[in-house]
Design a protein around this motif. Structure first.
Motif, PDB file in Angstrom:
ATOM      1  N   SER A 123       0.796  -1.229   0.000  1.00  0.00           N
ATOM      2  CA  SER A 123       0.000   0.000   0.000  1.00  0.00           C
ATOM      3  C   SER A 123       0.826   1.275   0.000  1.00  0.00           C
ATOM      4  N   SER A 124       2.062   1.227   0.507  1.00  0.00           N
ATOM      5  CA  SER A 124       2.874   2.445   0.559  1.00  0.00           C
ATOM      6  C   SER A 124       4.273   2.152   0.028  1.00  0.00           C
ATOM      7  N   GLY A 125       4.969   3.218  -0.325  1.00  0.00           N
ATOM      8  CA  GLY A 125       6.319   3.060  -0.852  1.00  0.00           C
ATOM      9  C   GLY A 125       7.247   2.407   0.156  1.00  0.00           C
ATOM     10  N   ALA A 126       7.162   2.850   1.408  1.00  0.00           N
ATOM     11  CA  ALA A 126       8.037   2.292   2.440  1.00  0.00           C
ATOM     12  C   ALA A 126       7.853   0.787   2.552  1.00  0.00           C
ATOM     13  N   GLU A 127       6.605   0.350   2.448  1.00  0.00           N
ATOM     14  CA  GLU A 127       6.297  -1.076   2.557  1.00  0.00           C
ATOM     15  C   GLU A 127       6.877  -1.862   1.370  1.00  0.00           C
ATOM     16  N   ALA A 128       6.827  -1.268   0.177  1.00  0.00           N
ATOM     17  CA  ALA A 128       7.442  -1.915  -0.990  1.00  0.00           C
ATOM     18  C   ALA A 128       8.952  -2.030  -0.773  1.00  0.00           C
ATOM     19  N   ASN A 129       9.560  -0.965  -0.237  1.00  0.00           N
ATOM     20  CA  ASN A 129      11.002  -1.011   0.030  1.00  0.00           C
ATOM     21  C   ASN A 129      11.348  -2.019   1.122  1.00  0.00           C
ATOM     22  N   GLU A 130      10.497  -2.114   2.147  1.00  0.00           N
ATOM     23  CA  GLU A 130      10.711  -3.159   3.167  1.00  0.00           C
ATOM     24  C   GLU A 130      10.729  -4.529   2.494  1.00  0.00           C
ATOM     25  N   SER A 169      19.725  10.046   0.059  1.00  0.00           N
ATOM     26  CA  SER A 169      18.611   9.277  -0.522  1.00  0.00           C
ATOM     27  C   SER A 169      17.393   9.334   0.390  1.00  0.00           C
ATOM     28  N   PHE A 170      16.254   8.914  -0.162  1.00  0.00           N
ATOM     29  CA  PHE A 170      15.038   8.771   0.646  1.00  0.00           C
ATOM     30  C   PHE A 170      14.358   7.460   0.292  1.00  0.00           C
ATOM     31  N   HIS A 171      14.117   6.617   1.301  1.00  0.00           N
ATOM     32  CA  HIS A 171      13.473   5.336   1.038  1.00  0.00           C
ATOM     33  C   HIS A 171      12.253   5.071   1.899  1.00  0.00           C
ATOM     34  N   GLY A 172      11.860   6.014   2.756  1.00  0.00           N
ATOM     35  CA  GLY A 172      10.634   5.815   3.522  1.00  0.00           C
ATOM     36  C   GLY A 172      10.792   6.113   4.998  1.00  0.00           C
ATOM     37  N   ARG A 173       9.700   5.919   5.744  1.00  0.00           N
ATOM     38  CA  ARG A 173       9.636   6.352   7.138  1.00  0.00           C
ATOM     39  C   ARG A 173       9.387   5.241   8.145  1.00  0.00           C
ATOM     40  N   LEU A 183      19.458   2.188  -4.693  1.00  0.00           N
ATOM     41  CA  LEU A 183      19.503   3.629  -4.941  1.00  0.00           C
ATOM     42  C   LEU A 183      18.288   4.116  -5.723  1.00  0.00           C
ATOM     43  N   GLU A 184      18.086   5.423  -5.702  1.00  0.00           N
ATOM     44  CA  GLU A 184      17.138   6.090  -6.590  1.00  0.00           C
ATOM     45  C   GLU A 184      17.945   6.563  -7.799  1.00  0.00           C
ATOM     46  N   LEU A 185      17.405   6.365  -8.994  1.00  0.00           N
ATOM     47  CA  LEU A 185      18.133   6.821 -10.186  1.00  0.00           C
ATOM     48  C   LEU A 185      18.106   8.345 -10.277  1.00  0.00           C
ATOM     49  N   GLY A 230      14.759  12.051  -5.419  1.00  0.00           N
ATOM     50  CA  GLY A 230      13.639  12.988  -5.448  1.00  0.00           C
ATOM     51  C   GLY A 230      13.604  13.904  -4.237  1.00  0.00           C
ATOM     52  N   GLU A 231      13.369  13.316  -3.049  1.00  0.00           N
ATOM     53  CA  GLU A 231      13.297  14.125  -1.831  1.00  0.00           C
ATOM     54  C   GLU A 231      14.631  14.809  -1.551  1.00  0.00           C
ATOM     55  N   GLY A 232      15.703  14.195  -1.996  1.00  0.00           N
ATOM     56  CA  GLY A 232      17.033  14.768  -1.807  1.00  0.00           C
ATOM     57  C   GLY A 232      17.250  16.045  -2.606  1.00  0.00           C
ATOM     58  N   ILE A 238      16.558  -0.765  -7.404  1.00  0.00           N
ATOM     59  CA  ILE A 238      16.271   0.636  -7.716  1.00  0.00           C
ATOM     60  C   ILE A 238      14.914   1.021  -7.128  1.00  0.00           C
ATOM     61  N   ASP A 239      14.927   2.137  -6.439  1.00  0.00           N
ATOM     62  CA  ASP A 239      13.724   2.698  -5.835  1.00  0.00           C
ATOM     63  C   ASP A 239      13.148   3.704  -6.827  1.00  0.00           C
ATOM     64  N   GLU A 240      12.129   3.245  -7.568  1.00  0.00           N
ATOM     65  CA  GLU A 240      11.482   4.119  -8.567  1.00  0.00           C
ATOM     66  C   GLU A 240      10.114   4.584  -8.065  1.00  0.00           C
ATOM     67  N   ILE A 241       9.981   4.698  -6.759  1.00  0.00           N
ATOM     68  CA  ILE A 241       8.709   5.118  -6.179  1.00  0.00           C
ATOM     69  C   ILE A 241       8.328   6.517  -6.670  1.00  0.00           C
ATOM     70  N   GLN A 242       9.312   7.379  -6.807  1.00  0.00           N
ATOM     71  CA  GLN A 242       9.021   8.731  -7.309  1.00  0.00           C
ATOM     72  C   GLN A 242       9.236   8.837  -8.824  1.00  0.00           C
ATOM     73  N   THR A 243      10.208   8.102  -9.362  1.00  0.00           N
ATOM     74  CA  THR A 243      10.581   8.277 -10.772  1.00  0.00           C
ATOM     75  C   THR A 243       9.800   7.379 -11.728  1.00  0.00           C
ATOM     76  N   GLY A 262       5.621   3.212  -6.351  1.00  0.00           N
ATOM     77  CA  GLY A 262       4.612   3.720  -5.418  1.00  0.00           C
ATOM     78  C   GLY A 262       4.035   4.994  -6.009  1.00  0.00           C
ATOM     79  N   LYS A 263       3.714   5.944  -5.172  1.00  0.00           N
ATOM     80  CA  LYS A 263       3.235   7.257  -5.606  1.00  0.00           C
ATOM     81  C   LYS A 263       2.347   7.192  -6.863  1.00  0.00           C
ATOM     82  N   GLY A 264       2.861   7.572  -8.028  1.00  0.00           N
ATOM     83  CA  GLY A 264       2.041   7.721  -9.235  1.00  0.00           C
ATOM     84  C   GLY A 264       1.314   6.475  -9.701  1.00  0.00           C
TER      85      GLY A 264
HETATM   86  C1  LIG Z   1       7.921   8.831  -1.343  1.00  0.00           C
HETATM   87  C2  LIG Z   1       9.057   7.913  -1.464  1.00  0.00           C
HETATM   88  C3  LIG Z   1       9.168   6.757  -0.641  1.00  0.00           C
HETATM   89  C4  LIG Z   1       8.184   6.445   0.459  1.00  0.00           C
HETATM   90  O1  LIG Z   1       6.895   6.232   0.000  1.00  0.00           O
HETATM   91  P1  LIG Z   1       5.671   6.251   1.050  1.00  0.00           P
HETATM   92  O2  LIG Z   1       4.468   5.896   0.210  1.00  0.00           O
HETATM   93  O3  LIG Z   1       5.616   7.616   1.633  1.00  0.00           O
HETATM   94  O4  LIG Z   1       5.967   5.227   2.077  1.00  0.00           O
HETATM   95  C5  LIG Z   1      10.246   5.922  -0.844  1.00  0.00           C
HETATM   96  N1  LIG Z   1      11.162   6.170  -1.795  1.00  0.00           N
HETATM   97  C6  LIG Z   1      11.083   7.246  -2.606  1.00  0.00           C
HETATM   98  C7  LIG Z   1      12.118   7.464  -3.653  1.00  0.00           C
HETATM   99  C8  LIG Z   1      10.040   8.167  -2.451  1.00  0.00           C
HETATM  100  O5  LIG Z   1       9.985   9.264  -3.225  1.00  0.00           O
END
Ligand SMILES: *Cc1c(COP(=O)(O)O)cnc(C)c1O
Length: 400
Positions: free
Chosen positions: A107-114, A140-144, A192-194, A197-199, A225-230, A254-256
């Motif tokens: 359901s969330s990006g963090a969960e996909a990364n977990e 980098s940013f991978h979740g909370r 890594l994120e390619l 984004g948050e960075g 690769i964390d493509e949650i934003q890209t 995730g996200k989009g």
């Molecule tokens: C937003 C984001 C996440 C976290 O996604 P959530 O849905 O907030 O848990 C992880 N990685 C990247 C690159 C993001 O932009």
């Protein structure tokens, strides 16, 4: 209740009963359509935050409304222990449009990364003699969640909520030698994120990414690769990895992908189909409502050629920003597709964001000097022109 309350009464009620997590402006969003949001005062906002790079099709698009209502009337949740039709169809679609073979939904990006981290550790325990360390990059940013915070390369987060999950090693982004020297017998993956984004929208260099792929091939490490934003068209291609011509072992989305509905996915290859029963799961993994929305969103991204639109509008934004660059001393205009950032001459990002919001334009400032644009993928030239007219009028009042 809410229909009777004034905006200031709503804000008071929010302060009374919502746990504080962030400073929010004293407005209450009420309605959205396409590129626009309206607050409870009826004020209109042109949205270049896009629900935080989430509302790929804009606000309340008909395709999501239709998918939600027809799926809600058919089947909402048979439990995660059964297959359902939209789950199967959606997994097939994602494997068809990407270079991956297998999908896990969350359901969330963090969960996909977990899920990605668990899969890498599983692989390490099976194939790399128990290796569990994952190399990630600074900034980098991978979740909370506790573990994805540990993966995230923010120094201020490494001491929050201690003890943090061990097993992450941060190296500078775009520094191949730093990555090489961080690899040891305990390493199982590089993540890594390619484009960070948050960075602040920083792209990985081609050579760096290609060398990472080679190193992982040579050493048997996984490339995550964390493509949650890209992902999902944001950068002008369906996935950012297409800019680099590489295949990763694991990708998270995730996200989009949900167009605003909570939905994420972890994709991997047949070779990594190695979870044992019970290793991974989740009450909402593959639940039909989310699957029906995801299917509708991704089909629409494909049929409306939104990655192409992201490329075209992104280039136009880039060109227009370059035209006003000198006048306002903007620097470091960067990004791909509709993930764009630029720097102000000084640390007045949050001030600019607040002034633009007053003028009916929503922008994001990920760092004090940086402004980031991540509008819905349906944005058109007129929207871009309106955005720039408001942005320039605010910059005029701040800097000229
Ligand atoms: C937003 C984001 C996440 C976290 O996604 P959530 O849905 O907030 O848990 C992880 N990685 C990247 C690159 C993001 O932009």
């Amino acid at each position: 209740m809410s229909n009777q309350l004034t905006t200031s009464q709503l804000i008071n009620a929010a302060n009374q009963s919502l746990l504080f997590i962030a400073h929010r402006p004293e407005i209450v969003m009420d309605r959205g359509e396409g590129m626009y949001l309206w607050d409870t005062e009826g004020k209109e906002y042109l949205d270049f935050i896009g629900g935080w790079a989430v509302t790929s099709l804009g606000h309340s698009p008909q395709v999501i409304q239709d998918a939600l209502s027809s799926q809600a009337a058919t089947l909402i949740n048979p439990s995660p222990s059964f297959y359902n039709k939209p789950m199967i169809e959606f997994a097939a679609l994602l494997t068809e449009i990407s270079c991956f073979d297998k999908v896990f939904f969350a359901s969330s990006g963090a969960e996909a990364n977990e899920g990605a981290i668990k899969l890498a550790r599983k692989y390490g325990s099976r194939h790399l003699g128990g290796a569990y360390e994952i190399i990630t990059t600074t900034n980098s940013f991978h979740g909370r969640t506790i573990t994805t915070m540990a993966a995230t390369g923010k120094t201020q987060w490494q001491h929050l909520f201690a003890p943090i999950t061990p097993g992450f090693h941060h190296v500078p982004f775009n520094d191949i030698d730093a990555c090489k020297s961080a690899i040891n017998s305990n390493t199982c993956a590089v993540m890594l994120e390619l484009i960070q984004g948050e960075g602040g929208v920083h792209s990985a260099e081609h050579e760096y990414v290609n060398e990472l792929r080679e190193i992982c091939n040579e050493t048997g490490l996984l490339l995550i690769i964390d493509e949650i934003q890209t992902g999902m068209g944001r950068t002008g291609k369906m996935f950012a990895y297409e800019h680099y011509g590489i295949q990763a072992d694991i990708m998270t989305l995730g996200k989009g992908i949900g167009g605003g509905f909570p939905l994420s996915a972890m994709l991997t290859t047949d070779r990594l189909n190695i979870f044992d029963a019970g290793d991974q799961g989740g009450t909402y993994s593959g639940q039909p409502l989310a699957m029906a929305v995801g299917l509708a969103v991704v089909r629409d991204i494909i049929s409306c050629e939104l990655p192409l639109n992201a490329d075209i509008q992104g280039s136009y934004i880039n060109q227009r920003l370059h035209e006003i660059q000198r006048k306002y001393q903007l620097t470091y205009i960067r990004g791909k597709g509709l993930l764009i950032a630029f720097d102000l001459p000084n640390a007045r990002g949050s001030e600019l964001v607040a002034m633009c919001r007053d003028e009916g334009l929503l922008l994001n400032s990920p760092h004090s000097q940086t402004i980031r644009l991540m509008p819905p993928l349906i944005v058109n030239k007129d929207d871009v022109d309106t955005m720039l007219r408001i942005l320039c009028s605010v910059l005029d009042s701040m800097y000229v």
